[in-house]
Enzyme design. Structure first.
Site, PDB file in Angstrom:
ATOM      1  N   HIS A   1     -16.168   4.957  -0.349  1.00  6.63           N
ATOM      2  CA  HIS A   1     -15.966   5.435   1.015  1.00  6.63           C
ATOM      3  C   HIS A   1     -15.984   6.961   0.986  1.00  6.63           C
ATOM      4  O   HIS A   1     -15.438   7.570   0.064  1.00  6.63           O
ATOM      5  CB  HIS A   1     -14.605   4.937   1.522  1.00  6.63           C
TER       6      HIS A   1
ATOM      7  N   HIS B   1       2.151  -3.645   0.973  1.00  6.73           N
ATOM      8  CA  HIS B   1       2.533  -5.058   0.814  1.00  6.73           C
ATOM      9  C   HIS B   1       2.002  -5.658  -0.484  1.00  6.73           C
ATOM     10  O   HIS B   1       2.401  -6.762  -0.858  1.00  6.73           O
ATOM     11  CB  HIS B   1       2.078  -5.886   2.020  1.00  6.73           C
TER      12      HIS B   1
END
Lengths: 330, 330
Positions: free
Chosen positions: B138, B207
């Site tokens: 990216h 998470h």
């Protein structure tokens, strides 16, 4: 309508418990620990029943169970069946969790509950069938209570079920919503339209201007006619799910299909991921609050794809789906 | 280090522009419209150069371009190449958008900018290679400016590049971070460590307790040494991307691999989706603010999978990846 529904309707009618005029939850008839036990017993049995129904379609595969504990209190049992003949993935979790102080992030809309002791129980499922003619489905039944500092018990029920077809059949959707209506009927004429509308609004992908599927029921803050009546409604929803979904599984699971339908199913599953990760409050709160990631994300499709700029051919079966992704009466 | 880097270093050293002592952006030397034009020209040329580099690996496929306009002002050109031999999907977008009143949601951390006229320009890309030995990557370079009510121009640059391998090679990661360091060097010794750390912190899945990959650079609110020097840094990052990524593509794109590696790649792509839809500010803000959905979500992997409770076998090549998903010096 059976004797059971009639009895529930009587209960709804004859309930003499006053309702809170100003808020959607109330503290009349605070549930005792025996109420928590009754809810847990119902939810555990519901999970077992649903698993047995799913397994009845699978010649070999069985659910695998992970029992887990949460350091702060409580735990759950997560069950997943993967790679089935009918269910590419079926995940269903039971959890009962509690804490001594509700975090502010969990009580944004109820600031008076921040810091209170709380308990939450629920069963949640997402099934991703293999056959693209069989819809994805989600069901959730849950209960929440908190003890305020002045000794009151604040409680409510929430949940619902919704259907996400790839190739919709009108008769299946009418059946699905027929069961949803029947489930709500004993509890008042306004219940189905209200919770059907809430479902359309909740499962909405704003950035796509599409509903997630053809809806069903969604409710939260449910406290109507006292604890017993509210719990009866929760059971009606939980029990109604199998009556709503199983006939569709029976009818469609062996529909002949090929790569075209599979590719469309994989593509549309991307929308399920977009909804669950961008909008779904339960998923986001679970991930942000340190919930058990694998249990939360068992709602994710087993396989899926994204395609830039995909538009189904005009007039095709795939283009037809779009007509179903706006709220509609069934 | 080449003459170009040396010149940049001189520029960084000799800049006599004062820096704002209290905030990370400043209003000295407000950019003129010719600055906006210069940035646009650079970004357009950068997109062209990167597309040409990607296409040089593809025997047949070429980027498809969608030019789009935004009703509120501005537009962009989104380019996607799908189903390539080397790039399963490569998406790269240029956009230049503006508005008369910055929405409060876009200026949470800068309440004084709410309601101001603004412009934003950027190039953003995500490449999903086909070969699992080739990392996903990216890159983003962007510029933002707003006109305050008292006639000042507030502006800053942002961006960076980061790498997400499935089967990491230490020499590739050292090369990647080596280029990142070289890019930053002319602008001060503190730049690389600071933006490398920011990258590790930003691309973090809380998470999962994992970074998205092995990092690189991430920066925002970049206003150092005035406009010219800040723009020079942006160009250094944009130009550096190809020097960082292309050698890895050349080295790894034909690595022999089989279904095992492909399945692991598809699984790990799920983490990319989790990050982009749960955490990435650009994605979430774009979707919430009515941005062009297809352009925003061209970062999504073309195919992926989720698997409940997946844990790679201890000691396997797949288990080894976890060692790379915590911040580390390279």
């Amino acid at each position: 309508m059976g004797a059971w529904s009639a009895a529930l309707r009587d209960l709804a009618r004859t309930s003499s418990l006053p309702r809170c005029p100003l808020r959607s939850y109330c503290t009349f008839m605070p549930p005792s620990s025996s109420n928590l036990q009754a809810i847990e017993a119902y939810l555990i049995a519901l999970q077992d029943r649903i698993c047995a129904s799913v397994e009845s379609f699978e010649p070999v595969l069985r659910f695998r169970e992970d029992a887990w504990q949460r350091p702060e209190g409580g735990g759950g049992r997560t069950r997943v069946l993967s790679g089935g003949k009918v269910f590419e993935q079926a995940g269903i979790g039971f959890s009962r969790v509690s804490g001594n102080a509700l975090p502010p992030s969990a009580s944004q809309h109820r600031p008076e509950l921040a810091g209170c002791a709380w308990s939450a129980l629920g069963v949640s499922l997402v099934f991703h069938p293999l056959n693209p003619y069989l819809p994805t489905t989600h069901m959730n039944v849950r209960y929440f209570e908190a003890q305020t500092k002045d000794g009151q018990t604040i409680w409510w029920f929430g949940g619902g079920f919704d259907l996400t077809p790839f190739y919709p059949f009108d008769e299946d959707i009418r059946h699905w919503h027929g069961v949803a209506r029947e489930v709500c009927e004993p509890f008042g004429a306004e219940v189905y339209p209200r919770y059907k509308k809430w479902c359309d609004e909740y499962f909405y992908l704003k950035h796509r201007k599409e509903t997630r599927g053809v809806g069903g029921l969604f409710f939260d803050d449910h406290v109507v006619g006292g604890f017993d009546n509210s719990f009866a409604f929760l059971r009606a929803v939980g029990d109604g799910f199998l009556r709503a979904y199983l006939p569709i599984v029976e009818k469609r699971h062996a529909t002949p299909c090929g790569e075209r339908e599979r590719e469309f199913q994989l593509y549309r599953r991307g929308r399920y991921v977009e909804f669950n990760l961008v909008y779904d409050r339960g998923t986001l709160f679970g991930l942000q609050s340190g919930g058990r990631t694998e249990s939360i994300l068992m709602s994710m499709p087993p396989r899926l794809r994204f395609e830039y700029g995909f538009t189904p051919e005009e007039g095709s079966a795939e283009a037809r789906l779009m007509d179903y992704l706006q709220p509609r009466e069934w």
